[in-house]
Design a protein around this motif. Structure first.
Motif, PDB file in Angstrom:
ATOM      1  N   PHE A 129       0.835  -1.196   0.000  1.00 30.18           N
ATOM      2  CA  PHE A 129       0.000   0.000   0.000  1.00 30.18           C
ATOM      3  C   PHE A 129       0.872   1.249   0.000  1.00 30.18           C
ATOM      4  O   PHE A 129       1.044   1.921   1.009  1.00 30.18           O
ATOM      5  CB  PHE A 129      -0.946  -0.031   1.199  1.00 30.18           C
ATOM      6  N   THR A 130       1.447   1.534  -1.165  1.00 30.02           N
ATOM      7  CA  THR A 130       2.273   2.721  -1.352  1.00 30.02           C
ATOM      8  C   THR A 130       1.376   3.959  -1.423  1.00 30.02           C
ATOM      9  O   THR A 130       0.143   3.849  -1.550  1.00 30.02           O
ATOM     10  CB  THR A 130       3.068   2.598  -2.651  1.00 30.02           C
ATOM     11  N   PRO A 131       1.958   5.165  -1.352  1.00 28.09           N
ATOM     12  CA  PRO A 131       1.136   6.376  -1.483  1.00 28.09           C
ATOM     13  C   PRO A 131       0.284   6.401  -2.745  1.00 28.09           C
ATOM     14  O   PRO A 131      -0.842   6.890  -2.728  1.00 28.09           O
ATOM     15  CB  PRO A 131       2.176   7.502  -1.468  1.00 28.09           C
ATOM     16  N   GLY A 132       0.818   5.879  -3.867  1.00 24.06           N
ATOM     17  CA  GLY A 132       0.031   5.863  -5.094  1.00 24.06           C
ATOM     18  C   GLY A 132      -1.205   5.002  -4.977  1.00 24.06           C
ATOM     19  O   GLY A 132      -2.302   5.383  -5.412  1.00 24.06           O
ATOM     20  N   GLN A 370       2.618  13.103  -2.600  1.00 31.06           N
ATOM     21  CA  GLN A 370       3.848  12.356  -2.336  1.00 31.06           C
ATOM     22  C   GLN A 370       4.385  11.647  -3.587  1.00 31.06           C
ATOM     23  O   GLN A 370       5.406  10.966  -3.524  1.00 31.06           O
ATOM     24  CB  GLN A 370       3.592  11.317  -1.239  1.00 31.06           C
ATOM     25  N   ILE A 371       3.670  11.795  -4.702  1.00 28.11           N
ATOM     26  CA  ILE A 371       4.052  11.082  -5.926  1.00 28.11           C
ATOM     27  C   ILE A 371       4.687  12.055  -6.908  1.00 28.11           C
ATOM     28  O   ILE A 371       4.199  13.164  -7.104  1.00 28.11           O
ATOM     29  CB  ILE A 371       2.810  10.436  -6.578  1.00 28.11           C
ATOM     30  N   ARG A 372       5.784  11.646  -7.523  1.00 29.34           N
ATOM     31  CA  ARG A 372       6.403  12.429  -8.596  1.00 29.34           C
ATOM     32  C   ARG A 372       5.627  12.141  -9.872  1.00 29.34           C
ATOM     33  O   ARG A 372       5.737  11.062 -10.451  1.00 29.34           O
ATOM     34  CB  ARG A 372       7.874  12.045  -8.741  1.00 29.34           C
ATOM     35  N   MET A 373       4.860  13.118 -10.355  1.00 26.06           N
ATOM     36  CA  MET A 373       3.928  12.884 -11.452  1.00 26.06           C
ATOM     37  C   MET A 373       4.604  12.985 -12.814  1.00 26.06           C
ATOM     38  O   MET A 373       4.366  13.911 -13.578  1.00 26.06           O
ATOM     39  CB  MET A 373       2.773  13.865 -11.398  1.00 26.06           C
ATOM     40  N   ASP A 374       5.455  11.994 -13.130  1.00 19.95           N
ATOM     41  CA  ASP A 374       5.948  11.906 -14.496  1.00 19.95           C
ATOM     42  C   ASP A 374       4.899  11.163 -15.325  1.00 19.95           C
ATOM     43  O   ASP A 374       3.839  10.798 -14.834  1.00 19.95           O
ATOM     44  CB  ASP A 374       7.301  11.204 -14.549  1.00 19.95           C
ATOM     45  N   SER A 375       5.179  10.941 -16.606  1.00 22.93           N
ATOM     46  CA  SER A 375       4.191  10.348 -17.507  1.00 22.93           C
ATOM     47  C   SER A 375       3.763   8.964 -17.032  1.00 22.93           C
ATOM     48  O   SER A 375       2.572   8.621 -17.043  1.00 22.93           O
ATOM     49  CB  SER A 375       4.760  10.261 -18.926  1.00 22.93           C
ATOM     50  N   ALA A 376       4.726   8.150 -16.587  1.00 18.75           N
ATOM     51  CA  ALA A 376       4.398   6.788 -16.173  1.00 18.75           C
ATOM     52  C   ALA A 376       3.518   6.783 -14.930  1.00 18.75           C
ATOM     53  O   ALA A 376       2.514   6.058 -14.858  1.00 18.75           O
ATOM     54  CB  ALA A 376       5.684   5.994 -15.911  1.00 18.75           C
ATOM     55  N   ASN A 377       3.873   7.607 -13.942  1.00 17.97           N
ATOM     56  CA  ASN A 377       3.072   7.652 -12.724  1.00 17.97           C
ATOM     57  C   ASN A 377       1.696   8.251 -12.980  1.00 17.97           C
ATOM     58  O   ASN A 377       0.723   7.913 -12.290  1.00 17.97           O
ATOM     59  CB  ASN A 377       3.802   8.450 -11.642  1.00 17.97           C
ATOM     60  N   LEU A 378       1.618   9.152 -13.948  1.00 21.70           N
ATOM     61  CA  LEU A 378       0.313   9.721 -14.287  1.00 21.70           C
ATOM     62  C   LEU A 378      -0.629   8.638 -14.800  1.00 21.70           C
ATOM     63  O   LEU A 378      -1.784   8.543 -14.360  1.00 21.70           O
ATOM     64  CB  LEU A 378       0.486  10.818 -15.344  1.00 21.70           C
ATOM     65  N   TYR A 379      -0.146   7.814 -15.719  1.00 17.53           N
ATOM     66  CA  TYR A 379      -0.976   6.708 -16.210  1.00 17.53           C
ATOM     67  C   TYR A 379      -1.254   5.696 -15.101  1.00 17.53           C
ATOM     68  O   TYR A 379      -2.344   5.131 -15.027  1.00 17.53           O
ATOM     69  CB  TYR A 379      -0.279   6.012 -17.377  1.00 17.53           C
ATOM     70  N   ARG A 380      -0.276   5.490 -14.237  1.00 21.61           N
ATOM     71  CA  ARG A 380      -0.399   4.480 -13.187  1.00 21.61           C
ATOM     72  C   ARG A 380      -1.495   4.848 -12.174  1.00 21.61           C
ATOM     73  O   ARG A 380      -2.119   3.982 -11.583  1.00 21.61           O
ATOM     74  CB  ARG A 380       0.953   4.312 -12.483  1.00 21.61           C
ATOM     75  N   THR A 381      -1.709   6.130 -11.975  1.00 17.75           N
ATOM     76  CA  THR A 381      -2.747   6.564 -11.043  1.00 17.75           C
ATOM     77  C   THR A 381      -4.061   6.904 -11.753  1.00 17.75           C
ATOM     78  O   THR A 381      -5.142   6.657 -11.211  1.00 17.75           O
ATOM     79  CB  THR A 381      -2.278   7.789 -10.247  1.00 17.75           C
ATOM     80  N   ALA A 382      -3.976   7.458 -12.958  1.00 18.90           N
ATOM     81  CA  ALA A 382      -5.196   7.867 -13.659  1.00 18.90           C
ATOM     82  C   ALA A 382      -6.024   6.665 -14.095  1.00 18.90           C
ATOM     83  O   ALA A 382      -7.261   6.695 -14.021  1.00 18.90           O
ATOM     84  CB  ALA A 382      -4.838   8.723 -14.874  1.00 18.90           C
ATOM     85  N   ALA A 383      -5.376   5.605 -14.561  1.00 18.21           N
ATOM     86  CA  ALA A 383      -6.118   4.444 -15.061  1.00 18.21           C
ATOM     87  C   ALA A 383      -7.023   3.824 -13.993  1.00 18.21           C
ATOM     88  O   ALA A 383      -8.237   3.654 -14.227  1.00 18.21           O
ATOM     89  CB  ALA A 383      -5.142   3.399 -15.620  1.00 18.21           C
ATOM     90  N   SER A 434      10.034   6.922  -6.937  1.00 14.66           N
ATOM     91  CA  SER A 434      10.553   8.126  -6.310  1.00 14.66           C
ATOM     92  C   SER A 434      10.607   7.929  -4.814  1.00 14.66           C
ATOM     93  O   SER A 434      10.011   7.027  -4.260  1.00 14.66           O
ATOM     94  CB  SER A 434       9.641   9.316  -6.644  1.00 14.66           C
ATOM     95  N   LYS A 435      11.342   8.806  -4.146  1.00 17.53           N
ATOM     96  CA  LYS A 435      11.412   8.703  -2.687  1.00 17.53           C
ATOM     97  C   LYS A 435      10.045   8.885  -2.062  1.00 17.53           C
ATOM     98  O   LYS A 435       9.712   8.276  -1.058  1.00 17.53           O
ATOM     99  CB  LYS A 435      12.382   9.758  -2.138  1.00 17.53           C
ATOM    100  N   GLU A 436       9.248   9.765  -2.662  1.00 16.72           N
ATOM    101  CA  GLU A 436       7.926  10.010  -2.104  1.00 16.72           C
ATOM    102  C   GLU A 436       7.057   8.764  -2.170  1.00 16.72           C
ATOM    103  O   GLU A 436       6.238   8.506  -1.307  1.00 16.72           O
ATOM    104  CB  GLU A 436       7.230  11.147  -2.861  1.00 16.72           C
ATOM    105  N   GLU A 437       7.212   7.978  -3.259  1.00 17.24           N
ATOM    106  CA  GLU A 437       6.382   6.794  -3.418  1.00 17.24           C
ATOM    107  C   GLU A 437       6.791   5.699  -2.451  1.00 17.24           C
ATOM    108  O   GLU A 437       5.968   4.981  -1.931  1.00 17.24           O
ATOM    109  CB  GLU A 437       6.486   6.263  -4.839  1.00 17.24           C
TER     110      GLU A 437
END
Length: 470
Positions: A129-132, A370-383, A434-437
């Motif tokens: 259960f990461t921040p994402g 807490q998440i670094r919103m690069d392109s990959a993380n954006l898709y990972r959370t938006a989907a 990322s460290k935040e994740e």
């Protein structure tokens, strides 16, 4: 000095009683309405909820984590139970069959939770259960629960089909006014008034609803507790493997509440909770889940909202908490009082809880921060977010063509979103963690499930923390 200490403990115990009441009373009423139970059976659910919640708090304070943290019926479980009730017709299940399957699944999840506690599996589970994942979890849970509350404010009882549902504008206007009043009182009022905003909203709204719309039929005034096992339906009604699987998965996801509640009170108590505290807490929560399956109740978890309550009252001693728990259990044993509570209008209870659970948005946004919103993380959370919301809005009839085993799972937008978030979080593409994740998640000061961001790179002792909800 002794008299002043006793008076202080007594008054603080009453505060805990109000807190337990406002967080518990609507849950058995809505579940009973969703299963179409008669009033005497709903009264039984209320009585069992009060007694078990009060005793659960006392046992956790004395033998479990040994902190003043409410142990109550989980919001995640509550949303799943009501969602399955609404989807039962498309699943080809009667409500007693659904109740029996849920009971078996809840008991199995309780046994697994006990094993997590006894075998020390909390730390490996928390790493999932990461921040994402938790950002998606909090947002979807808020969407699902507030959909239920808004329907209640509109005068729509849980479990009704689209053809049966009728919006009642007058009831909604009163409920909306009560919700606005509670929100303003919570934000603007000083000390005691703000502290009891939920209770004031429930009692005042109940009085206004009775004056304007009258009351439901009066309770039969039974002087004893008509106790039965499996009030929602027993295993003999027929079992559905998909519903049982959903219950087991929900039980594992629900375990994250323990991490959030205990870590959230570390600062209040001036020390980190020991590994043994986590083990004892999980074990007791698992036993409570087994009892919930037998009694037809929503399974239990520690409430992260206790953090805000402790910070507001600044009373962390266990004695007032134990007094409040014992008083709450005693109320459940008095049928006259619990029978009166069955008359609480669903629209008023829903309005008050809508205000409470709007705070889940803040918790979700803090996780997103807490998440670094690069392109990959954006898709990972938006989907998972969009897929979960879309599935929530689909009529249950859309899933009738799916295999019976998959209908309950794929028809729940909340679980689909959470499972998709867990899957995508394990698949790393286009960016590294990322460290935040990867940092453990800590609860924040204030709010029902608010979290605070720790400084990047700060390490915490095991078990790592990830926060659930209610």
């Amino acid at each position: 000095m002794q008299k002043m200490f006793s008076l202080r403990s007594g008054l603080a115990g009453l505060q805990w009683l109000f807190f337990l009441f406002t967080n518990t009373v609507v849950i058995p009423i809505t579940v009973g309405a969703a299963f179409g139970l008669p009033q005497e059976r709903i009264q039984l659910l209320i009585q069992c909820s009060f007694v078990l919640t009060g005793l659960a708090c006392v046992v956790q304070a004395g033998l479990g984590h040994k902190r003043s943290i409410m142990e109550g019926q989980s919001g995640l479980w509550w949303g799943i139970v009501l969602s399955l009730c609404a989807a039962a017709p498309s699943l080809g299940l009667t409500l007693p069959q659904l109740g029996g399957s849920l009971a078996v699944g809840i008991i199995i999840s309780g046994v697994l939770t006990v094993l997590i506690g006894l075998c020390g599996l909390a730390a490996p589970l928390s790493r999932m259960f990461t921040p994402g994942v938790m950002a998606v979890f909090m947002f979807l849970l808020g969407c699902r629960l507030n959909m239920i509350f808004l329907e209640g404010m509109l005068g729509i009882s849980p479990g009704l089909s689209a053809e049966e549902a009728v919006i009642r504008p007058a009831i909604f206007l009163l409920a909306a006014a009560i919700a606005a009043f509670v929100a303003v009182l919570s934000v603007r009022a000083k000390s005691a008034l703000g502290r009891y905003a939920l209770l004031i909203g429930i009692l005042g709204g109940w009085l206004l609803h009775t004056m304007i719309f009258g009351t439901n039929s009066v309770s039969d005034g039974s002087d004893k507790m008509n106790f039965v096992l499996f009030p929602l339906g027993g295993p003999e009604t027929g079992l559905n493997a998909g519903v049982i699987a959903i219950a087991v998965i929900a039980g594992l996801v629900n375990a994250s509440n323990t991490f959030g509640a205990l870590k959230g009170t570390d600062e209040i108590y001036g020390k980190e909770a020991a590994t043994s505290s986590y083990r004892r807490s999980f074990t007791i929560s698992g036993v409570l889940a087994i009892l919930s399956g037998l009694l037809g109740l929503v399974p239990y978890a520690p409430y992260v909202s206790s953090v805000g309550f402790l910070q507001q009252t600044r009373i962390r001693e266990r004695m007032p908490f134990v007094i409040g728990g014992l008083l709450f259990a005693a109320i459940g044993l008095i049928p006259v009082i619990s029978g009166l509570l069955t008359l609480l209008p669903l629209s008023i209870g829903s309005a008050v809880l809508l205000v409470t659970y709007l705070r889940l948005l803040g918790s979700s946004l803090q996780y997103f921060g807490q998440i670094r919103m690069d392109s990959a993380n954006l898709y990972r959370t938006a989907a998972p977010l969009f897929v979960g919301i879309i599935v929530m809005g689909m009529p249950s009839a859309y899933f009738a063509s799916l295999p019976p085993l998959l209908r309950p799972l794929l028809g729940s937008g909340l679980l689909v979103g959470i499972l998709l978030a867990l899957l995508l979080d394990r698949i790393r593409f286009g960016s590294t963690k990322s460290k935040e994740e990867s940092a453990p998640v800590h609860p924040s000061k204030g709010g029902m499930t608010n979290e605070r961001n720790e400084s990047v790179g700060k390490r915490c002792s095991e078990p790592e923390v990830s926060i659930g909800t209610k």
